[in-house]
Design a protein around this motif. Structure first.
Motif, PDB file in Angstrom:
ATOM      1  N   MET A  80       0.827  -1.209   0.000  1.00 57.62           N
ATOM      2  CA  MET A  80       0.000   0.000   0.000  1.00 57.62           C
ATOM      3  C   MET A  80       0.862   1.260   0.000  1.00 57.62           C
ATOM      4  O   MET A  80       0.339   2.367   0.121  1.00 57.62           O
ATOM      5  CB  MET A  80      -0.899   0.006   1.260  1.00 57.62           C
ATOM      6  CG  MET A  80      -1.638  -1.285   1.542  1.00 57.62           C
ATOM      7  SD  MET A  80      -2.842  -1.725   0.265  1.00 57.62           S
ATOM      8  CE  MET A  80      -4.071  -0.449   0.504  1.00 57.62           C
ATOM      9  N   SER A  81       2.159   1.101  -0.158  1.00 54.81           N
ATOM     10  CA  SER A  81       3.104   2.186   0.137  1.00 54.81           C
ATOM     11  C   SER A  81       2.984   3.393  -0.785  1.00 54.81           C
ATOM     12  O   SER A  81       3.365   4.501  -0.399  1.00 54.81           O
ATOM     13  CB  SER A  81       4.536   1.644   0.095  1.00 54.81           C
ATOM     14  OG  SER A  81       4.839   1.099  -1.183  1.00 54.81           O
ATOM     15  N   GLU A  82       2.459   3.233  -1.994  1.00 55.93           N
ATOM     16  CA  GLU A  82       2.460   4.336  -2.947  1.00 55.93           C
ATOM     17  C   GLU A  82       1.231   5.239  -2.854  1.00 55.93           C
ATOM     18  O   GLU A  82       1.169   6.265  -3.536  1.00 55.93           O
ATOM     19  CB  GLU A  82       2.588   3.789  -4.370  1.00 55.93           C
ATOM     20  CG  GLU A  82       3.904   3.069  -4.625  1.00 55.93           C
ATOM     21  CD  GLU A  82       5.108   3.928  -4.269  1.00 55.93           C
ATOM     22  OE1 GLU A  82       5.138   5.114  -4.683  1.00 55.93           O
ATOM     23  OE2 GLU A  82       6.010   3.432  -3.567  1.00 55.93           O
ATOM     24  N   PHE A  83       0.269   4.894  -2.046  1.00 57.68           N
ATOM     25  CA  PHE A  83      -0.931   5.732  -1.948  1.00 57.68           C
ATOM     26  C   PHE A  83      -0.601   7.049  -1.255  1.00 57.68           C
ATOM     27  O   PHE A  83       0.167   7.079  -0.278  1.00 57.68           O
ATOM     28  CB  PHE A  83      -2.046   5.005  -1.201  1.00 57.68           C
ATOM     29  CG  PHE A  83      -2.722   3.952  -2.029  1.00 57.68           C
ATOM     30  CD1 PHE A  83      -3.697   4.296  -2.956  1.00 57.68           C
ATOM     31  CD2 PHE A  83      -2.372   2.621  -1.899  1.00 57.68           C
ATOM     32  CE1 PHE A  83      -4.318   3.332  -3.734  1.00 57.68           C
ATOM     33  CE2 PHE A  83      -2.985   1.636  -2.661  1.00 57.68           C
ATOM     34  CZ  PHE A  83      -3.963   1.995  -3.584  1.00 57.68           C
ATOM     35  N   THR A  84      -1.184   8.135  -1.758  1.00 57.77           N
ATOM     36  CA  THR A  84      -0.902   9.464  -1.219  1.00 57.77           C
ATOM     37  C   THR A  84      -2.183  10.179  -0.799  1.00 57.77           C
ATOM     38  O   THR A  84      -3.275   9.914  -1.325  1.00 57.77           O
ATOM     39  CB  THR A  84      -0.170  10.339  -2.259  1.00 57.77           C
ATOM     40  OG1 THR A  84      -0.999  10.466  -3.423  1.00 57.77           O
ATOM     41  CG2 THR A  84       1.163   9.703  -2.640  1.00 57.77           C
ATOM     42  N   PHE A  85      -2.001  11.128   0.121  1.00 55.59           N
ATOM     43  CA  PHE A  85      -3.128  11.880   0.686  1.00 55.59           C
ATOM     44  C   PHE A  85      -2.702  13.334   0.873  1.00 55.59           C
ATOM     45  O   PHE A  85      -1.571  13.709   0.565  1.00 55.59           O
ATOM     46  CB  PHE A  85      -3.554  11.251   2.011  1.00 55.59           C
ATOM     47  CG  PHE A  85      -3.711   9.761   1.946  1.00 55.59           C
ATOM     48  CD1 PHE A  85      -4.805   9.181   1.331  1.00 55.59           C
ATOM     49  CD2 PHE A  85      -2.724   8.920   2.469  1.00 55.59           C
ATOM     50  CE1 PHE A  85      -4.939   7.806   1.235  1.00 55.59           C
ATOM     51  CE2 PHE A  85      -2.841   7.541   2.394  1.00 55.59           C
ATOM     52  CZ  PHE A  85      -3.943   6.980   1.771  1.00 55.59           C
TER      53      PHE A  85
END
Length: 451
Positions: free
Chosen positions: A313-318
């Protein structure tokens, strides 16, 4: 005279301890006279009340016919200002119950009248609204009167009455606290002072609608005072069940806990939890019910198929409150406990003080607590953070909850929602069912950190 509209609640539990003495399938009739009311409503009492029956009152009289599959407790409430608190009754299929008002007092007659006269007199004699008694004193007095009664009907249903009375007592103690964890808006933790930790749980308690949730609150209270040691997350059901001395109730409790876990989609830990509890079970029927709960949980896995343990899940951004971007990879080297919430979700907001407390207690550990909001209005979100003085890792989904790729990845389910990601940004549990208000969560997180 002003009429007060009051509702009725039907208290339904598992009913497993009610004697099979009723005429199954027969009409249950309730009639009333001399009422100053316009109507009578009967509701099934549960987390989501459902109207069972209703009728108008004409010239002080009403009559109701109800189809009952089994005996039940009812709180029949009418729009008569003399009985604002309702009329608690116990109904059997086939009862023909008459109630009349004489000198402002309820008088019961007919089939089922004897038992109900005792029951209503008992609840009025020892009233939880009476400030001269503590909750425990009301409960103790009611129990003593039930045990001392020689009334044939009371003797026949003594175990049921004792169980219902115990369930109501625990609901009076813990009910407001349980409710505050659903609708709490104050930002405070409304702790319950409960000193009856050695209460002997009786099998008839299953006749009270939320019996297993209040028993669990007793267990949580025992944990906090050191009277109950939970060895690990996998043993919590077994550890709780061992505190229940009656074998029938113990097995009912195990089934209720696992069934609720399945309902909550606890798909990643439930099998190991059930495995630890199974040695405590003797009845084959109980084993079948446990297997049914596990099968239900297994079906629920499809909702999280894209976020199984080990999924990267490391590439998800917020988005941060200052507009900058934050990625899951930014927290590499630490576990992430992520709270999916929104400002319009009351249960989400109710968990905030518990989350802040847990974060404070685990300072210095290799874990970061991330609150990820699904609000569509970024300004409203930022105003809420300021109003509540919420610091730490506060993030926002870029496209709003339903369109956000991360939320779609972890499964489109309701909030509040909690998940755990490991130090490498890989999923550990996409549906952690231990909320911050549940003391079992701290045990779970400590376990993960010790690995």
């Amino acid at each position: 005279m002003k009429k007060f509209l009051v509702y009725a609640a039907l208290f339904c539990g598992l009913g497993s301890s009610i004697p099979a003495l009723a005429d199954q399938g027969a009409k249950t009739i309730i009639k009333g006279d001399n009422l100053q009311a316009s109507g009578v409503n009967v509701w099934i009492k549960s987390s989501f009340p459902t109207l069972l029956a209703k009728t108008a009152v004409s010239n002080g009289h009403f009559a109701l016919e109800i189809d009952l599959a089994k005996p039940v407790f009812c709180n029949m409430m009418i729009s008569d200002p003399r009985f604002k608190g309702g009329i608690e009754v116990f109904l059997n299929p086939g009862d023909d119950l008459n109630l009349a008002v004489k000198e402002n007092k309820l008088v019961f007659s007919g089939k089922g009248g004897q038992l109900n006269q005792f029951f209503v007199d008992l609840t009025h004699k020892y009233d939880y609204q009476n400030s001269q008694y503590t909750l425990k004193q009301v409960y103790t007095n009611r129990v003593n009167d039930i045990k001392a009664s020689t009334n044939e009907e009371v003797v026949r249903y003594r175990e049921v009455l004792l169980g219902y009375t115990q369930g109501e007592y625990l609901d009076k103690v813990f009910g407001p606290y349980i409710e505050s964890k659903v609708v709490g808006e104050t930002g405070l933790i409304n702790k319950v002072k409960f000193d009856d930790l050695d209460i002997q749980l009786v099998p008839g308690i299953v006749n009270y609608y939320n019996w297993y949730s209040t028993i669990s609150e007793v267990m949580f209270a025992k944990m906090e005072t050191g009277k109950l040691n939970v060895k690990s997350l996998n043993t919590w059901v077994a550890d709780f069940a061992k505190e229940v001395k009656n074998q029938k109730l113990r097995e009912d409790y195990i089934v209720a806990l696992l069934d609720h876990a399945a309902l909550e989609s606890d798909v990643f830990t439930i099998n190991e939890v059930a495995k630890e509890a199974m040695p405590l079970v003797k009845d084959p029927a109980t084993i079948s019910m446990i297997n049914a709960a596990l099968a239900k949980a297994e079906k629920g896995k499809k909702n999280f198929i894209n976020a199984l343990p080990g999924t990267d899940m490391s590439e998800f951004t917020f988005v941060r409150p200052d507009g900058s971007t934050a990625a899951i990879s930014d927290y590499k080297g630490k576990y992430i406990f992520m709270d999916l919430w929104s400002t319009f979700c009351h249960p989400c907001v109710a968990e905030i003080p518990f989350l802040k407390k847990l974060e404070h207690e685990m300072q210095g550990e290799a874990i970061v607590f991330v609150s990820l909001s699904g609000d569509n209005d970024a300004e409203l979100w930022k105003q809420f953070l300021t109003k509540r003085n919420l610091k730490g890792e506060q993030l926002l989904m870029k496209e709003g909850m339903r369109k956000n790729p991360f939320f779609n990845k972890v499964g489109l389910t309701g909030i509040p929602r909690f998940l755990i990601i490991d130090k490498e940004g890989k999923m550990v549990n996409a549906k952690c069912c231990q909320r911050p208000s549940n003391p079992l969560l701290k045990i779970y997180l400590k376990e993960l950190l010790s690995k």
